[in-house]
Scaffold this motif. Structure first.
Motif, short mmCIF file in Angstrom:
data_model
loop_
_atom_site.label_atom_id
_atom_site.label_comp_id
_atom_site.label_asym_id
_atom_site.label_seq_id
_atom_site.Cartn_x
_atom_site.Cartn_y
_atom_site.Cartn_z
N GLU A 157 3.91 -5.86 11.78
CA GLU A 157 3.89 -7.31 11.87
C GLU A 157 3.54 -7.78 13.29
N SER A 158 3.98 -7.04 14.28
CA SER A 158 3.64 -7.39 15.68
C SER A 158 2.14 -7.26 15.91
N LEU A 159 1.53 -6.19 15.36
CA LEU A 159 0.09 -6.00 15.51
C LEU A 159 -0.68 -7.11 14.79
N LEU A 160 -0.28 -7.42 13.55
CA LEU A 160 -0.98 -8.46 12.79
C LEU A 160 -0.85 -9.82 13.45
N LYS A 161 0.33 -10.11 14.00
CA LYS A 161 0.54 -11.38 14.70
C LYS A 161 -0.37 -11.48 15.93
N GLN A 162 -0.52 -10.35 16.62
CA GLN A 162 -1.37 -10.30 17.81
C GLN A 162 -2.81 -10.65 17.45
N HIS A 163 -3.27 -10.21 16.26
CA HIS A 163 -4.65 -10.45 15.84
C HIS A 163 -4.77 -11.63 14.87
N LYS A 164 -3.66 -12.35 14.67
CA LYS A 164 -3.63 -13.53 13.80
C LYS A 164 -4.12 -13.21 12.39
N LEU A 165 -3.59 -12.13 11.85
CA LEU A 165 -3.95 -11.67 10.51
C LEU A 165 -2.70 -11.55 9.63
N GLN A 166 -2.92 -11.52 8.33
CA GLN A 166 -1.84 -11.30 7.37
C GLN A 166 -2.25 -10.22 6.39
N ALA A 167 -1.33 -9.33 6.10
CA ALA A 167 -1.62 -8.26 5.15
C ALA A 167 -1.52 -8.79 3.72
N ASN A 168 -2.33 -8.22 2.85
CA ASN A 168 -2.29 -8.55 1.42
C ASN A 168 -1.22 -7.67 0.76
N ILE A 169 0.05 -8.05 0.95
CA ILE A 169 1.16 -7.19 0.51
C ILE A 169 1.28 -7.19 -1.01
N LYS A 170 1.11 -6.01 -1.58
CA LYS A 170 1.23 -5.87 -3.04
C LYS A 170 2.63 -5.42 -3.42
N MET A 171 3.22 -4.54 -2.61
CA MET A 171 4.55 -4.02 -2.89
C MET A 171 5.32 -3.86 -1.59
N THR A 172 6.64 -4.08 -1.66
CA THR A 172 7.54 -3.77 -0.55
C THR A 172 8.40 -2.60 -0.97
N ILE A 173 8.39 -1.55 -0.17
CA ILE A 173 9.00 -0.28 -0.55
C ILE A 173 9.93 0.19 0.56
N GLU A 174 11.13 0.67 0.20
CA GLU A 174 12.15 1.04 1.19
C GLU A 174 12.11 2.50 1.60
N SER A 175 11.07 3.21 1.25
CA SER A 175 11.03 4.64 1.55
C SER A 175 9.61 5.05 1.91
N ASN A 176 9.45 5.80 3.00
CA ASN A 176 8.14 6.32 3.36
C ASN A 176 7.62 7.28 2.30
N GLU A 177 8.54 8.06 1.73
CA GLU A 177 8.14 9.02 0.70
C GLU A 177 7.59 8.28 -0.52
N ALA A 178 8.26 7.19 -0.89
CA ALA A 178 7.78 6.39 -2.03
C ALA A 178 6.45 5.73 -1.71
N ILE A 179 6.26 5.31 -0.46
CA ILE A 179 4.97 4.73 -0.06
C ILE A 179 3.87 5.77 -0.19
N LYS A 180 4.12 6.98 0.29
CA LYS A 180 3.10 8.04 0.19
C LYS A 180 2.71 8.30 -1.26
N HIS A 181 3.72 8.40 -2.14
CA HIS A 181 3.42 8.68 -3.55
C HIS A 181 2.72 7.49 -4.20
N SER A 182 3.03 6.29 -3.76
CA SER A 182 2.34 5.10 -4.29
C SER A 182 0.88 5.10 -3.86
N VAL A 183 0.62 5.50 -2.60
CA VAL A 183 -0.77 5.61 -2.14
C VAL A 183 -1.48 6.71 -2.92
N MET A 184 -0.82 7.84 -3.15
CA MET A 184 -1.40 8.92 -3.95
C MET A 184 -1.73 8.45 -5.36
N SER A 185 -0.93 7.48 -5.86
CA SER A 185 -1.14 6.95 -7.21
C SER A 185 -2.13 5.79 -7.23
N LYS A 186 -2.79 5.56 -6.08
CA LYS A 186 -3.85 4.54 -5.96
C LYS A 186 -3.34 3.12 -6.15
#
Length: 314
Positions: A213-242
């Motif tokens: 969020e600090s990086l995006l604020k610096q560049h005045k951008l917003q991410a297209n957030i599709k999901m909020t996930i509480e685990s890095n492992e779950a994020i990795k598997h979600s990316v693997m699942s496209k």
């Protein structure tokens, strides 16, 4: 007049039960961790409350929340048990070995490399016990404020707590995608392009989210957030699942596996950050804590940096 509160507060076991309830956040989970029945834990907590003359906790929206009095008793319990731990280690040293408990509270992402740091240390001191608590940044900061542990690990350390700190290891945050993702075919990507793709974001309170969020604020951008996930492992598997792309610590890839993933060549990345070990400036370190700090500064730092340097996404 000398205070006689100590004559009423209770036994060492009651203080251990108190800390278990505080750490686990519930009577039931504390009972499980201590191999006691739930009524036994409730009775001991009630005895402590009666001895103090004030409630130690209350329930807010069905969640156990410690009162200000309860938190003060937790701090005292930590100090008392730490004193006995130091005595135990001192006696152990007199018998030519080190024993006792090393307490660490670490943010979630660091759980991937902390075991690799602890392994060689435990081989050197096989008689010690390790208490490792894993939480997000806000939870770890709260433990630090209460002085519960010997060391705390952050990628973005708090600035409003008086403590010693050691910059320990690089923690680059990199963008990842499934190898079949359209962005994976590009030789260069702008941060603006990255923000257009469905993005998988860590939860509020996470150090990784704070950095993104600090990086995006610096560049005045917003991410297209599709999901909020509480685990890095779950994020990795979600990316693997496209399901989308994300930005995570390179350590998550080094120690957690990277099958089917590619690192995206984003112009504004990686986000440069570092891991920090922090410890209270007002709390005297135990002998084991001092030995662990020496291990961190010498063998541990070199070991993990070599592992990170060898790891790279194709």
């Amino acid at each position: 007049m000398q205070s006689r509160l100590h004559a009423h507060v209770g036994t060492m076991r009651q203080l251990e039960i108190l800390l278990a309830v505080h750490d686990k956040g519930s009577i039931n989970e504390a009972a499980k961790s201590l191999f006691l029945t739930q009524p036994t834990v409730s009775i001991q907590m009630r005895k402590l409350s009666d001895a103090i003359g004030e409630p130690l906790y209350q329930y807010v929206n069905r969640r156990l929340v410690f009162t200000e009095v309860g938190l003060e008793l937790v701090k005292t319990a930590v100090e008392v048990l730490d004193s006995f731990s130091r005595l135990d280690m001192t006696l152990g040293n007199l018998r030519e070995f080190k024993s006792g408990t090393l307490r660490l509270a670490v943010v979630t992402t660091s759980k991937y490399f902390i075991p690799h740091l602890l392994g060689p240390f435990c081989e050197q001191f096989p008689d010690i016990d390790i208490q490792l608590t894993i939480g997000n940044r806000e939870q770890t900061i709260e433990r630090m404020k209460q002085g519960i542990d010997d060391f705390y690990v952050f990628s973005h350390p708090p600035r409003d707590i008086e403590a010693h700190s050691l910059e320990f290891l690089e923690n680059p945050l990199v963008a990842i995608a499934h190898q079949d993702h359209p962005l994976a075919k590009q030789s260069t990507i702008s941060l603006a392009q990255l923000c257009e793709a469905p993005f998988l974001m860590r939860e509020k309170g996470s150090g990784t989210r704070y950095a993104i969020e600090s990086l995006l604020k610096q560049h005045k951008l917003q991410a297209n957030i599709k999901m909020t996930i509480e685990s890095n492992e779950a994020i990795k598997h979600s990316v693997m699942s496209k399901l989308g792309i994300s930005i995570i610590s390179a350590h998550t890839l080094t120690y957690g596996g990277q099958s089917g993933l590619v690192r995206l060549p984003v112009n504004e990345l990686p986000i440069d950050s570092h891991w920090f070990f922090m410890w209270s400036s007002s709390k005297r370190p135990t002998l084991i804590a001092s030995a662990f700090l020496e291990h961190i500064e010498t063998n541990g730092r070199e070991l993990l940096q070599n592992e990170l340097d060898k790891s790279a996404l194709v």
